[in-house]
Structures are given as C-alpha cells and as structure tokens.
Design a protein around this motif. Structure first.
Motif, mmCIF file in Angstrom:
data_model
loop_
_atom_site.group_PDB
_atom_site.id
_atom_site.type_symbol
_atom_site.label_atom_id
_atom_site.label_comp_id
_atom_site.label_asym_id
_atom_site.label_seq_id
_atom_site.Cartn_x
_atom_site.Cartn_y
_atom_site.Cartn_z
ATOM 1 N N MET A 56 -1.242 84.615 45.774
ATOM 2 C CA MET A 56 -2.412 83.988 46.398
ATOM 3 C C MET A 56 -2.203 82.519 46.779
ATOM 4 N N GLY A 57 -1.042 81.937 46.373
ATOM 5 C CA GLY A 57 -0.668 80.634 46.918
ATOM 6 C C GLY A 57 -1.134 79.412 46.170
ATOM 7 N N SER A 58 -1.781 79.606 44.998
ATOM 8 C CA SER A 58 -2.125 78.444 44.170
ATOM 9 C C SER A 58 -1.748 78.739 42.724
ATOM 10 N N ILE B 46 -4.112 68.528 45.672
ATOM 11 C CA ILE B 46 -4.532 69.785 46.317
ATOM 12 C C ILE B 46 -3.471 70.827 45.975
ATOM 13 N N ASP B 47 -3.829 71.764 45.106
ATOM 14 C CA ASP B 47 -2.874 72.832 44.783
ATOM 15 C C ASP B 47 -3.242 74.026 45.660
ATOM 16 N N GLY B 48 -2.240 74.472 46.434
ATOM 17 C CA GLY B 48 -2.506 75.499 47.433
ATOM 18 C C GLY B 48 -2.691 74.841 48.795
ATOM 19 N N THR B 49 -1.853 73.834 49.029
ATOM 20 C CA THR B 49 -2.003 73.033 50.261
ATOM 21 C C THR B 49 -1.844 73.871 51.527
ATOM 22 N N LEU C 144 3.448 84.903 37.042
ATOM 23 C CA LEU C 144 4.882 84.584 36.977
ATOM 24 C C LEU C 144 5.255 83.774 38.205
ATOM 25 N N GLU C 145 6.036 82.726 38.005
ATOM 26 C CA GLU C 145 6.549 81.973 39.157
ATOM 27 C C GLU C 145 7.817 81.221 38.739
ATOM 28 N N TYR C 146 8.791 81.211 39.612
ATOM 29 C CA TYR C 146 10.050 80.509 39.374
ATOM 30 C C TYR C 146 10.094 79.296 40.307
#
Ligand code: LIP
Length: 254
Positions: free
Chosen positions: A183-185, A85-88, A202-204
C-alpha cells in the motif's frame, strides 16, 4: 523527560503537518527530485520544517533526524525521528494513503510515537510500557494464528536491490496468506498491524524514519517488531506480526 509531555508535543506537530497535507491535497505538487521508484516533494521539506518548529520550540535541545535532513547532533542519546510525509509517492499521485510519523528515541529505542493519517483523521499513539491507542482508544493486534487467514502487508522500498530481496518472499506468501497488500506507506502498514486490520508487515530496506513510531505502536499493541540493519543509511529489514504467526513466517521466509 516526561514521555507523555513529549507525545503531546509530537501529536501537535503531527496534526500541524497533517493539516498541511490536507490543505495541499488537490494542489499541484512541486517535485524536488525523482528516481525510477521514488518521488521527493517540496512539501516533504515544508512538512518537516513545520514539525521541527513545534518540536524544537518545546524541546530546543533535542535533535531531529528526519527524512529531509537533520537538526542538532543526531548522535545524542535522545532524538526525534521524523518522516514528514510517509507514502510520498501516494500523496504525489493523489492517493489518500499517507501519513506523518514522529518518534522520540532514547539510546536508539523508541519511547514515544505518533502516526497520523489526516485523510481518515486517525491518530495512532504509544508510550513505551503503555497500551497503544487509536484516537484515544486502546488497540490490539489481531488474534489470527494461521497464515491462511492473514493479510500480509509488503513494502518494496525504493530500488531494484530492495525489491529483489522481497520478490521471493512475496512469491512464497502469495499462496500461503489470505491476501497480500502493498500500500506504499511503511508507517501505516505498521499501525494497521497494531490495530488488528492486517497481521504481518514485511519490508527490506525501509528507513528508520518510516518505522520508528510504527514499530513502537505495534509492540505496545501486543505485536512483535524486529528490525535488523541492512546496507543503506538508516536502512532496515523489518519483520512485524501479531505475535502468533512467527513460526509459520519463519518456515516460509527462512
Ligand atoms: C515510503 C515507505 C514505503 C516504502 C517506500 C517509501 P516515503 O516512505 O513508507 O514503505 O516502500 O519506498 O520509502 O519515502 O514515502 O517517506
């Protein structure tokens, strides 16, 4: 092995896990653990078990590296990489923006991938060297070549350190891009770039299982996907775009 056959199996597994998400959409979610910026559900574990059962039935010798643990020797050349589940946190809060992400990797490179959003019944798929698809139809990244026209998705991962890495980038982009979205996922952020809905992600500090399938789907939709390892187990700094915004992004984010 046939990447097409592997993809078909991954699709079955993703749909089974997506069905589990929908079945439990309104139920009380049992929390296995939580930190200041994260929640892990019992359903994450159940979803990964559902996926593993289907993958290992058809491919018993291929190990699975998942967010909820691993089965087999994950150092093998060929492995599945799974986010059940991505965006748990979204799912735990009843926000219908989360998905299942499954990738097949050979020598550390994704060769087949699926991202399934059960809430809108959107199945994103790709096999390396072929066109990415959404519900069986080919997709392409956007043609927007100016940041001022672009929607940029950001992720802040799960702790203060990763957030601090992203805040200066967000400050610079908030006025340069048309819109910023958080948006969290990670997996959905990636496939939305692939489908041309957004233009940059973009995400670190995002984890391998969050992006292993979405990164391939972006590349198979004509976009650019970089991920360099950062501190943290299986953690990466991801810079993805439609392939037309790199120069502007480099100017702003350095
Ligand atoms: C999530 C990622 C998201 C990130 C969150 C979390 P999870 O994955 O998809 O991009 O910002 O911190 O890591 O934990 O819901 O599978």
């Amino acid at each position: 092995m046939s990447h097409g056959k592997a993809l078909a199996c991954a699709i079955r597994a993703a749909k089974a896990a997506g069905g589990l998400m929908l079945k439990n959409r309104w139920s009380q979610k049992k929390i296995n653990s939580e930190t200041k910026h994260d929640i892990k559900l019992e359903l994450d574990v159940r979803s990964q078990k559902t996926i593993e059962k289907i993958l290992r039935k058809e491919f018993p010798r291929i190990p699975v590296l998942g967010e909820e643990g691993f089965t087999g020797d994950i150092k093998e050349q060929t492995r599945w990489v799974v986010d059940p589940i991505d965006g748990t946190v979204n799912f735990a809060h009843g926000i219908p923006h989360s998905c299942v992400s499954i990738a097949l990797q050979e020598n550390g490179q994704s060769v087949a991938g699926v991202v399934y959003d059960p809430f809108v019944n959107e199945l994103f798929t790709a096999v390396r060297g072929q066109r990415a698809k959404l519900n069986g139809r080919p997709i392409s990244v956007s043609k927007r070549d100016k940041l001022e026209q672009a929607i940029v998705s950001l992720g802040f991962a799960k702790n203060m350190f990763t957030m601090e890495q992203m805040l200066p980038t967000m400050t610079k982009l908030v006025n340069s891009a048309r819109k910023i979205r958080i948006m969290g996922s990670a997996a959905l952020a990636a496939v939305y770039v692939a489908a041309g809905r957004t233009d940059v992600y973009l995400e670190y500090g995002v984890r391998l299982w969050d992006i292993a399938a979405g990164g391939l789907i972006i590349e198979c939709a004509g976009g650019e996907f970089w991920n360099r390892p950062v501190e943290g187990e299986h953690a990466y700094h991801v810079i993805a775009n439609n392939g037309l915004l790199r120069r502007e992004l480099e100017k702003i984010t350095g």
